[in-house]
Design an enzyme around this catalytic site. Structure first.
Site, PDB file in Angstrom:
ATOM      1  N   LYS A  48      22.671  52.086  62.704  1.00 25.62           N
ATOM      2  CA  LYS A  48      21.614  51.139  62.349  1.00 25.62           C
ATOM      3  C   LYS A  48      21.554  50.987  60.831  1.00 25.62           C
ATOM      4  O   LYS A  48      21.132  51.888  60.117  1.00 25.62           O
ATOM      5  CB  LYS A  48      20.241  51.602  62.859  1.00 25.62           C
ATOM      6  CG  LYS A  48      19.211  50.494  62.718  1.00 25.62           C
ATOM      7  CD  LYS A  48      17.791  50.998  62.642  1.00 25.62           C
ATOM      8  CE  LYS A  48      17.339  51.373  61.268  1.00 25.62           C
ATOM      9  NZ  LYS A  48      17.260  50.281  60.270  1.00 25.62           N
TER      10      LYS A  48
ATOM     11  N   GLU B  81      21.035  62.946  54.145  1.00 26.15           N
ATOM     12  CA  GLU B  81      21.391  62.664  52.740  1.00 26.15           C
ATOM     13  C   GLU B  81      20.205  61.933  52.145  1.00 26.15           C
ATOM     14  O   GLU B  81      19.955  60.773  52.485  1.00 26.15           O
ATOM     15  CB  GLU B  81      22.639  61.777  52.671  1.00 26.15           C
ATOM     16  CG  GLU B  81      23.874  62.360  53.320  1.00 26.15           C
ATOM     17  CD  GLU B  81      24.406  63.582  52.621  1.00 26.15           C
ATOM     18  OE1 GLU B  81      24.020  63.836  51.463  1.00 26.15           O
ATOM     19  OE2 GLU B  81      25.191  64.310  53.239  1.00 26.15           O
TER      20      GLU B  81
ATOM     21  N   CYS C 289      21.049  56.921  44.868  1.00 26.33           N
ATOM     22  CA  CYS C 289      20.406  58.214  45.100  1.00 26.33           C
ATOM     23  C   CYS C 289      20.797  59.227  44.029  1.00 26.33           C
ATOM     24  O   CYS C 289      20.022  60.098  43.675  1.00 26.33           O
ATOM     25  CB  CYS C 289      20.787  58.745  46.471  1.00 26.33           C
ATOM     26  SG  CYS C 289      22.556  58.748  46.742  1.00 26.33           S
TER      27      CYS C 289
ATOM     28  N   GLU D 102      11.299  59.848  42.425  1.00 20.19           N
ATOM     29  CA  GLU D 102      12.448  58.949  42.464  1.00 20.19           C
ATOM     30  C   GLU D 102      11.942  57.514  42.352  1.00 20.19           C
ATOM     31  O   GLU D 102      11.070  57.104  43.112  1.00 20.19           O
ATOM     32  CB  GLU D 102      13.200  59.133  43.789  1.00 20.19           C
ATOM     33  CG  GLU D 102      14.458  58.298  43.844  1.00 20.19           C
ATOM     34  CD  GLU D 102      15.200  58.465  45.165  1.00 20.19           C
ATOM     35  OE1 GLU D 102      14.544  58.469  46.217  1.00 20.19           O
ATOM     36  OE2 GLU D 102      16.435  58.562  45.128  1.00 20.19           O
TER      37      GLU D 102
HETATM   38  P1  NDP Z   1      14.412  54.526  53.729  1.00 20.94           P
HETATM   39  O1  NDP Z   1      14.270  55.981  53.920  1.00 20.94           O
HETATM   40  O2  NDP Z   1      13.222  53.680  53.642  1.00 20.94           O
HETATM   41  O3  NDP Z   1      15.300  53.892  54.891  1.00 20.94           O
HETATM   42  C1  NDP Z   1      16.580  54.386  55.230  1.00 20.94           C
HETATM   43  C2  NDP Z   1      16.925  53.930  56.637  1.00 20.94           C
HETATM   44  O4  NDP Z   1      16.011  54.539  57.554  1.00 20.94           O
HETATM   45  C3  NDP Z   1      16.798  52.433  56.859  1.00 20.94           C
HETATM   46  O5  NDP Z   1      17.775  52.017  57.778  1.00 20.94           O
HETATM   47  C4  NDP Z   1      15.409  52.325  57.467  1.00 20.94           C
HETATM   48  O6  NDP Z   1      15.259  51.162  58.222  1.00 20.94           O
HETATM   49  C5  NDP Z   1      15.392  53.553  58.344  1.00 20.94           C
HETATM   50  N1  NDP Z   1      14.062  54.042  58.699  1.00 20.94           N
HETATM   51  C6  NDP Z   1      12.903  53.910  58.017  1.00 20.94           C
HETATM   52  N2  NDP Z   1      11.902  54.559  58.673  1.00 20.94           N
HETATM   53  C7  NDP Z   1      12.449  55.098  59.789  1.00 20.94           C
HETATM   54  C8  NDP Z   1      11.939  55.886  60.869  1.00 20.94           C
HETATM   55  N3  NDP Z   1      10.659  56.261  60.926  1.00 20.94           N
HETATM   56  N4  NDP Z   1      12.775  56.261  61.841  1.00 20.94           N
HETATM   57  C9  NDP Z   1      14.080  55.919  61.809  1.00 20.94           C
HETATM   58  N5  NDP Z   1      14.620  55.157  60.818  1.00 20.94           N
HETATM   59  C10 NDP Z   1      13.820  54.775  59.805  1.00 20.94           C
HETATM   60  O7  NDP Z   1      15.327  54.387  52.462  1.00 20.94           O
HETATM   61  P2  NDP Z   1      15.775  53.063  51.738  1.00 20.94           P
HETATM   62  O8  NDP Z   1      16.516  52.166  52.681  1.00 20.94           O
HETATM   63  O9  NDP Z   1      14.590  52.530  51.017  1.00 20.94           O
HETATM   64  O10 NDP Z   1      16.858  53.652  50.722  1.00 20.94           O
HETATM   65  C11 NDP Z   1      16.498  54.308  49.583  1.00 20.94           C
HETATM   66  C12 NDP Z   1      16.528  55.812  49.742  1.00 20.94           C
HETATM   67  O11 NDP Z   1      17.774  56.262  50.245  1.00 20.94           O
HETATM   68  C13 NDP Z   1      16.343  56.491  48.427  1.00 20.94           C
HETATM   69  O12 NDP Z   1      15.397  57.519  48.518  1.00 20.94           O
HETATM   70  C14 NDP Z   1      17.721  57.080  48.137  1.00 20.94           C
HETATM   71  O13 NDP Z   1      17.688  58.190  47.322  1.00 20.94           O
HETATM   72  C15 NDP Z   1      18.230  57.373  49.493  1.00 20.94           C
HETATM   73  N6  NDP Z   1      19.701  57.431  49.488  1.00 20.94           N
HETATM   74  C16 NDP Z   1      20.317  58.659  49.561  1.00 20.94           C
HETATM   75  C17 NDP Z   1      21.695  58.763  49.475  1.00 20.94           C
HETATM   76  C18 NDP Z   1      22.389  60.099  49.560  1.00 20.94           C
HETATM   77  O14 NDP Z   1      23.594  60.127  49.777  1.00 20.94           O
HETATM   78  N7  NDP Z   1      21.703  61.224  49.409  1.00 20.94           N
HETATM   79  C19 NDP Z   1      22.531  57.573  49.308  1.00 20.94           C
HETATM   80  C20 NDP Z   1      21.796  56.356  49.272  1.00 20.94           C
HETATM   81  C21 NDP Z   1      20.418  56.303  49.351  1.00 20.94           C
HETATM   82  P3  NDP Z   1      14.658  49.845  57.539  1.00 20.94           P
HETATM   83  O15 NDP Z   1      15.334  49.628  56.246  1.00 20.94           O
HETATM   84  O16 NDP Z   1      15.003  48.829  58.513  1.00 20.94           O
HETATM   85  O17 NDP Z   1      13.207  50.138  57.380  1.00 20.94           O
END
Ligand code: NDP
Length: 496
Positions: free
Chosen positions: A182, A257, A291, A392
């Site tokens: 997803k 991650e 990230c 962050e």
């Molecule tokens: P989110 O945590 O908001 O979302 C990540 C994914 O989770 C999206 O597909 C989102 O869907 C989905 N999601 C949100 N809520 C839920 C839930 N309750 N249950 C299941 N799935 C859920 O992160 P962002 O997309 O805003 O990305 C930014 C974040 O990702 C930053 O904190 C960044 O640091 C982290 N990140 C970490 C990396 C790493 O390798 N450590 C690499 C890249 C990013 P939807 O978008 O449709 O809401």
């Protein structure tokens, strides 16, 4: 702004059980170009029912289908074919990534090549999965065999949509798992494009499914489903906590991650010009929506004033614009809502008394009016207790702190709940390695920042995550370990 960008609205379908389908309830979502706010595409808005179908298909493909019994060579060949197809479609994929996510084209091109490399790396690794043989005690023979974990739910964020898809799907398929991926609701287009390529490459029905839908509903279903054996999540730390709770129902195997507030430490004996470049690249690549961004710059007191001045002198070189525009180095933020969040953090920085030395606002000019642009922003004189030093921000905002010696640099660097990445700049190699060894972070750099390789493990200490992706470590996360014991004696045990 004049670019050669022309977008035409396209309708996408998602891949479930080998077929391209709409959402069952007909729901759709508009996908915008963040540089112009224009409608770019319409995608299915998957809900729980669609995810259930995808999970059932993946379950069937794992339990009854041929995938986990396919030879490693054949799994590897499929991955190589997917890599080839990514390369053959590199231009279209890169441009689509720019239009959907906003990043500059050069960065998207790099991501596409890296995604192809990732499929090829795991294509090669598929045939290198092996176990062990032991002989304890003398009258027995014991084996350790590695088997695919099963059905994998994979949830990815919006900042590297294609690359994160590759990081997730490639090791899972190499190991014989089946997948439901997803992508973020904001940036599903290259993942849906990849779904077409994987289908064209010959991925059997149900082996890989891609559902576009929101975290609420679609994502939650994937995290909760009792039919899913393993969940791999990349996203924010707060979401990671929710995912971990949702996954506990059937005790899924979990890799997380998560976020970071990564220190980038510059000592006075660093190569000054390289460190200035490195500090800017660490903070502002991909609009700072990374990230592992070096968003906390720790500079030794004796050079800090000169260092900040040198960074400011280079800021005008960071050309803002549509990611497809010539010479553009920074695109828009991914959405209006995300820009609002970043701007709120900038306000918090000003309110807490940090010194705003550049940026902080939206760029002026007609070409920026409808997109979600924000200027590259630097705060000087940041104190370790301020929100902009601790939280962050995930945008183009750099917080500069100073330190007086090595011990203070290490203490400040580790003073965070996160532990994803860290950089050190010094020409004293002994000191550089000494400091890296003290840093509580999973990804570290000396005299560089950001380069990462499919061959190397990726993941964080502390609240930046759980487990590792990429490299040999990445495939372990998709394998179970089974012991097989063989009795070599022919006589009965004679216990009773
Ligand atoms: P989110 O945590 O908001 O979302 C990540 C994914 O989770 C999206 O597909 C989102 O869907 C989905 N999601 C949100 N809520 C839920 C839930 N309750 N249950 C299941 N799935 C859920 O992160 P962002 O997309 O805003 O990305 C930014 C974040 O990702 C930053 O904190 C960044 O640091 C982290 N990140 C970490 C990396 C790493 O390798 N450590 C690499 C890249 C990013 P939807 O978008 O449709 O809401």
């Amino acid at each position: 702004m004049k670019t050669s960008v022309k977008s035409s609205v396209k309708t996408y379908e998602m891949l479930i059980n080998g077929k391209f389908v709409k959402a069952r309830n007909g729901g759709v979502r508009d996908i915008l170009d963040p540089a112009s706010g224009e409608l770019l595409a319409v995608v299915p808005e998957a809900g729980r029912a669609d995810v259930k179908l995808a999970v059932e298909a993946a379950r069937k493909a794992f339990d009854e289908g041929p995938w986990r019994k396919t030879t490693a060579q054949d799994r590897g060949k499929l991955l190589f074919k997917i890599g080839d197809l990514i390369r053959a479609n590199a231009k279209a994929l890169a441009e689509l990534e720019v239009r959907n996510m906003g990043k500059p084209l050069a960065e998207a091109e790099y991501d596409v090549a890296d995604a192809a490399n990732c499929f090829e790396f795991y294509g090669g690794l598929a045939t290198k999965i092996h176990g062990e043989t032991m002989s304890v005690p003398a009258n027995s023979m014991s084996f350790v065999v590695r088997e695919p974990i099963g059905v994998c739910g994979q949830i990815i964020p919006w900042n590297y949509p294609l690359l994160m898809s590759a990081w997730k799907i490639a090791p899972a398929l190499a190991s014989g798992c089946t997948v439901v991926l997803k992508p973020s609701e904001l940036t599903p287009l290259t993942a849906l494009f990849l779904a077409r390529l994987m289908h064209e490459a010959g991925a059997p029905a149900g082996v890989v499914n891609v559902v576009s839908g929101p975290g609420a509903g679609a994502g939650e279903e994937l995290a909760e489903s009792p039919l899913v054996d393993k969940l791999a999540f990349t996203g924010g730390t707060a979401t990671g906590r929710k995912i971990a709770l949702a996954a506990v129902g059937n005790l899924k195997k979990l890799t997380l991650e998560l976020g970071g507030k990564n220190p980038n430490i510059v000592f006075a004996d660093a190569d000054f010009d390289s460190a200035v470049d490195g500090a800017l690249f660490a903070a502002f690549a991909n609009q700072g929506e990374v990230c592992s961004a070096g968003s906390r710059l720790l500079v030794e007191k004796s050079i800090k004033k000169r260092f900040v001045a040198a960074m400011l002198a280079k800021i005008p070189r960071i050309k803002l614009g549509h990611g497809l525009g010539a010479g553009v180095k920074m695109g828009p933020l991914v959405s209006a809502a995300h820009r609002d969040k970043v701007e709120a953090m900038i306000k918090a920085g000003v309110h807490e008394g940090a010194k705003l030395v550049c940026g902080g606002g939206r760029p002026k000019g007609a070409e920026f009016a409808k997109g979600f642009f924000l200027e590259p922003t630097i705060f000087d004189e940041v104190k370790p207790t301020m929100r902009i030093a601790r939280e962050e921000i995930f945008g183009p905002v750099l917080s500069v702190l100073e330190f007086k010696d090595e011990a203070e640099a290490i203490r400040l660097a580790n003073d965070t709940e996160y532990g994803l990445a860290a950089g050190v700049w010094t020409l004293n190699v002994n000191k550089g390695i000494r400091v890296l060894k003290e840093l509580r972070a999973g990804i570290t750099w000396l005299n560089t920042y950001h380069p990462t390789f499919n061959e190397m493990p990726w993941g964080g200490y502390k609240q930046s995550g759980n487990g590792r992706e990429l490299g040999l470590y990445g495939i372990q996360a998709y394998l179970e370990t089974k012991q097989i014991n063989i009795n070599l004696d022919e006589a009965p045990l004679g216990w009773y």
